[in-house]
Write a protein that holds these residues in place. Structure first.
Motif, short mmCIF file in Angstrom:
data_model
loop_
_atom_site.label_atom_id
_atom_site.label_comp_id
_atom_site.label_asym_id
_atom_site.label_seq_id
_atom_site.Cartn_x
_atom_site.Cartn_y
_atom_site.Cartn_z
N VAL A 226 -41.53 -12.44 46.71
CA VAL A 226 -41.20 -12.99 48.03
C VAL A 226 -40.18 -14.12 47.87
N VAL A 227 -39.03 -13.95 48.50
CA VAL A 227 -37.99 -14.99 48.51
C VAL A 227 -38.20 -15.85 49.75
N VAL A 228 -38.36 -17.16 49.55
CA VAL A 228 -38.59 -18.09 50.65
C VAL A 228 -37.46 -19.12 50.66
N ASP A 229 -36.60 -19.00 51.66
CA ASP A 229 -35.43 -19.88 51.83
C ASP A 229 -35.62 -20.61 53.16
N ILE A 230 -35.73 -21.94 53.12
CA ILE A 230 -36.10 -22.69 54.32
C ILE A 230 -35.27 -23.97 54.43
N GLY A 231 -35.11 -24.43 55.67
CA GLY A 231 -34.38 -25.68 55.87
C GLY A 231 -34.52 -26.17 57.29
#
Length: 371
Positions: A226-231
């Motif tokens: 699972v790739v989790v890219d947050i901002g």
């Protein structure tokens, strides 16, 4: 040290912008609501069909055209500290004609990079002899080099998004959908001190091979990567952005083979950051490690983007960008490897160039986290 220790919108910035306007060969900058206006004044004006526009002549005094019904908001913003004239206009006035009359006969004007086309065309009609150029021509060199206050704001943002990633392992489990996990992450972004959520990417299994996958109703399964890219954006107005890759149970063998390559590539690019080296050399440092391992065709995007009051701004860390790094340049370092239809991985930190080397602003573990 917190951002309150510094002034994010110093009054000296306007003088620097005026000087940059002249250096770029422009007669004036025309800055409508958006990042450029926020950078110069700190005013987060509403983007409306009614014109709000900061006019910064290369020679002469700046003034802010503002709809009369927005005057109170402007006067209570940081823009009121700059000493610029506020020019309120009424519903039956033509603010574009007023700007043109004040500027005389400009040969070239710089338009805010994200100005609405409607406004650009009305300025063209009001000043038909003026060449229109992007304001970024003048502003980008200033915006790229972060001040101590801006660097402090970005450190604060980095720590806040790190605190969210620390919670992600407890949110990922088989049987939950990406959307369910994403909602929890969005709540955590606000709870961590952000003022707003800018994006949440939860790419599980084959969705992780799409770098800008958003959220879906796909159910996370045992063995999924699972790739989790947050901002998000902090109350300071400065942004966070960080990616980590997780595995729900033991990952597939072919994934394990390339994840370590990716980690070495990201380390190499971060280690290459120092004043004077080109933006494209940072991209090359990551790309060479991945290519040498045989995954070059699977790294399908640039290595990074600048960050500040926008998540994506200059400088861009990409082949062909020969801009040399200078102290204060802040940008992401985020190589990725993507196997279409199967899985993918990305590791992203924000890095700021110091006087001698780079400083990572994200400090969560970069090793694969198995949950």
């Amino acid at each position: 040290m917190t951002t309150e220790s510094f002034d994010l919108y110093p009054v000296t910035r306007l003088a620097a912008v005026r000087e940059a306007t002249a250096k770029a060969g422009l007669d004036a900058l025309l800055l409508t609501p958006g990042a450029d206006l926020r950078y110069v004044t700190g005013y987060s004006a509403l983007p409306l069909e009614r014109l709000t526009c900061l006019v910064v002549p290369a020679e002469g005094d700046a003034f802010l055209m503002v709809p009369r019904l927005e005057l109170a908001a402007a006067e209570h913003s940081p823009a009121s500290r700059l000493g610029v004239e506020f020019v309120p206009w009424d519903e039956t006035d033509d603010p574009y004609a007023h700007v043109a009359a004040r500027l005389g006969s400009p040969a070239a004007v710089g338009l805010a990079d994200h100005m609405w086309a409607m406004q650009s065309l009305r300025f063209r009609a009001a000043m038909p002899a003026a060449e229109q150029i992007l304001a970024g021509t003048a502003l980008a060199p200033l915006r790229m080099r972060k001040s101590p206050a801006e660097a402090a704001a970005l450190r604060e943002a980095g720590a806040a998004i790190d605190a969210v990633h620390a919670q992600v392992p407890g949110l990922l489990r088989a049987g939950r959908t990406e959307r369910e996990v994403g909602r929890d992450i969005a709540d955590a972004i606000i709870a961590s001190g952000h003022a707003s959520v800018d994006f949440v990417i939860v790419g599980s299994g084959p969705n992780g091979a799409s770098p800008h996958h958003d959220l879906s109703d796909r159910v996370i399964e045992a063995g999924d990567v699972v790739v989790v890219d947050i901002g998000g954006t902090m109350p300071s107005g400065y942004c966070s952005d960080s990616t980590r890759t997780y595995s729900v149970g033991e990952p597939p063998a072919d994934f394990t083979a390339y994840y370590e390559v990716l980690r070495r590539a990201q380390d190499a690019a971060c280690a290459a950051v120092r004043p004077g080296v080109s933006c494209e050399s940072i991209d090359a440092a990551a790309r060479e490690v991945i290519a040498e391992a045989g995954y070059g065709d699977l790294f399908i995007h640039r290595t990074g983007h600048g960050i500040g009051i926008e998540t994506h701004e200059e400088p861009y860390i990409v082949a062909g960008n020969t801009e040399p790094l200078a102290p204060g340049y802040a940008f992401s370092v985020e190589p990725g490897i993507y196997l279409a239809g199967r899985h993918g991985a990305r590791i992203e930190d924000i890095v700021i160039c110091g006087e001698q080397e780079g400083e990572r602003l994200n400090n969560r573990p970069r090793e694969l986290i198995v949950v």
